[in-house]
Design a protein around this motif. Structure first.
Motif: not given
Length: 580
Positions: A295-307, A378-381
């Motif tokens: 279960l993975v969070g992709s952040g708000p949208g901008h690819p550079s904000l991926l962990t 965003g965050d999955p939780s």
């Protein structure tokens, strides 16, 4: 009275004309005339080229098109003239000819081209007489290199191809600088075209087919993607079915990556519209090694904000990615081409079906030994249904690995220049959703001056939110836990946070609905921020809202922040993010 933007002159009214069964007259026979003729032919018009010496003076392309019967070329010198000794025979003969044609929609004069042969270039006096004749007949006119005589101008345009079908697409883009830089307009048009996926023409064709298959009609109402729609039911009426299917088409158009739209088969289209589990396979449990579920969070949208963990899950481990519809194409683009990607079909009225479909698909794939990445924005939780998915997978023998993501609760306001906490303005923040399970209403927090309120998934129900926040009594007040908000409380709507087309609408609770309406179409996903921290970093900043006696100056504070306009709309990201 609501304040709306003051019109700023100097722009053009951009229209796309349907010219079928109408005549376009082009004066001149140079290569520019050929370009204008081709554009008019693609708009299904009847093209007549009028030029001195007719066919003999025409450029090679015009002669070829005349030979193929695509257009006709008329010798201006041979046209009859009703006025003997006219001041300008060309202008008078052309005026007479226009009167004989009927249904002339546009006239384009191209033989005034500055780069042409000075000996045959039409004079300004002649062009002015032609302009006068056209205006008397109410025919819009374009005169090359003489903008003051023009009723309209040509955009720098590009028509896309449907690469799969090998045919021209119905998609066109155009750029105009309103005569302030034609070369620059061409460059900008090229940059726009280069930035779009080559499959975009096919995507338009598939969406058009979806609209036909969805039986869209005027009775179904507007296709705003995020307006609420009733939950799907077994005995829905034909009208309810049409409205629901229209919403699905609108949201597919809004959320799905362009390449995926372009590759839709007829079976895929049927699957989108019927809302059933047609994309799932009927695999049986095999003896292969058990797979894993992330279960993975992709952040708000901008690819550079991926962990780093999220990027690795998508690029190194995934065999199947099951993505929420809000995850932008820029994030999905990093997934290797050999990895299957499915987009959630959680459209209005079908959210529960779409959610169940993805969870079943994850279990099916994991039982076949595949590594499944359940990708969420965003965050999955944080309002991402992670909890129910964890319990669902655990009940079926799989313990999912949860990978946190940057939550839009924090990132969205930050990208909008809004701190959710700020000394002197906000000592705490609270987050809630604007819609409950199954579309039910939710309880909103009451007003606390030192607290920032963040509402996710509430823009579609904005007026309902406002009624709840402001109500002093009655039924709306029962949906709020605490005292009412002052109408002058700052409010912001952040749409497409962190993406290049981000838009931030800044106003107060009393004016935010009018402000959002003034901005045009919604840009989902959107979030709402309420509280005094919104204005705390604007300009020189204001961190005095928690001082004694500060509420007495609130109206003056808002006036200094927004001025007479009463709202402010900010488009796009800070340029510093362009290279990240």
């Amino acid at each position: 009275m609501a304040q709306y933007p003051t019109p700023a002159g100097g722009a053009s009214l951009l229209l796309s004309f349907k010219l079928k069964k109408h005549v376009v007259v082009i004066v001149g026979s140079n290569t520019l005339a050929a370009s204008r003729a081709f554009a008019a032919l693609e708009a299904d018009s009847t093209v007549v080229v009028v030029a001195n010496a007719g066919l003999d003076s025409a450029c090679e392309e015009l002669r070829w098109r005349a030979d193929k019967g695509q257009l006709s070329i008329v010798d201006l010198n041979r046209l009859p003239c009703s006025v003997e000794r006219a001041v300008d025979r060309d202008a008078q003969a052309l005026d007479d000819y226009l009167g004989s044609l009927g249904q002339v929609r546009l006239v384009c004069v191209t033989d005034t081209l500055l780069s042409g042969d000075a000996g045959i270039r039409r004079t300004r006096t002649s062009a002015q007489l032609i302009a006068h004749a056209c205006r008397l007949r109410n025919i819009p006119l374009n005169v090359t290199d003489m903008p003051d005589l023009c009723d309209f101008s040509f955009l720098s345009t590009h028509r896309f191809q449907d690469h799969e079908a090998g045919t021209p697409s119905s998609l066109q883009v155009g750029v105009t600088t309103n005569g302030q830089g034609c070369r620059l307009a061409s460059r900008l048009r090229r940059d726009i075209v280069a930035a779009l996926p080559k499959e975009v023409g096919g995507a338009v064709a598939n969406v058009a087919q979806l609209r036909i298959d969805a039986e869209l009609n005027e009775e179904a109402g507007p296709s705003t993607p995020n307006l609420p729609v009733a939950q799907r039911c077994a005995d829905e009426t034909a009208g309810e079915r049409a409205r629901r299917r229209m919403k699905w088409v609108a949201q597919v158009s809004e959320y799905w990556p362009i390449p995926k739209l372009a590759k839709m088969t007829s079976e895929d289209m049927a699957g989108v519209l019927d809302g059933q589990n047609s994309l799932l396979t009927n695999s049986t449990v095999s003896t292969v090694a058990r797979g894993r579920i992330f279960l993975v969070g992709s952040g708000p949208g901008h690819p550079s904000l991926l962990t780093v963990a999220t990027r690795d899950a998508l690029t190194k481990h995934a065999d199947l990615v099951l993505s929420d519809k809000l995850v932008p194409a820029a994030v999905l683009a990093i997934i290797p081409s050999h990895v299957e990607v499915r987009i959630a079909r959680k459209f209005p009225g079908n959210a529960d079906y779409g959610q169940a479909e993805l969870m079943e698909a994850a279990i099916d794939a994991a039982r076949r030994g595949l590594t499944v990445v359940r990708l969420k924005q965003g965050d999955p939780s944080v309002y991402g249904r992670a909890g129910e998915e964890i319990l669902y997978f655990r009940e079926r023998g799989f313990e999912p690995i949860v990978v946190p993501g940057v939550s839009s609760v924090l990132a969205g306001p930050t990208f909008a220049g809004i701190p959710v906490t700020q000394r002197g303005a906000a000592e705490s923040f609270i987050v809630c959703t604007g819609v409950g399970r199954g579309g039910k209403q939710v309880q909103l927090p009451g007003y606390v001056r030192s607290r920032t309120l963040v509402i996710l998934m509430g823009v579609a129900r904005l007026q309902e939110m406002l009624d709840t926040l402001l109500a002093e009594s009655g039924e709306p007040a029962t949906r709020r836990d605490g005292v009412a908000f002052p109408a002058c409380t700052p409010m912001a709507i952040v749409e497409r946070a962190s993406m290049p087309d981000q838009r931030v609408t800044l106003s107060t609770i009393r004016d935010i609905a009018a402000a959002l309406e003034s901005g045009g179409e919604q840009r989902p996903p959107g979030m709402i921020v309420v509280g005094w921290s919104i204005m705390s970093l604007w300009g020189k900043g204001d961190v005095s809202v928690l001082e004694p006696g500060a509420p007495e100056r609130d109206e003056a504070r808002i006036q200094a922040w927004l001025g007479e306009q009463r709202w402010r709309i900010v488009d796009g990201l800070d340029n510093g993010w362009a290279n990240l």
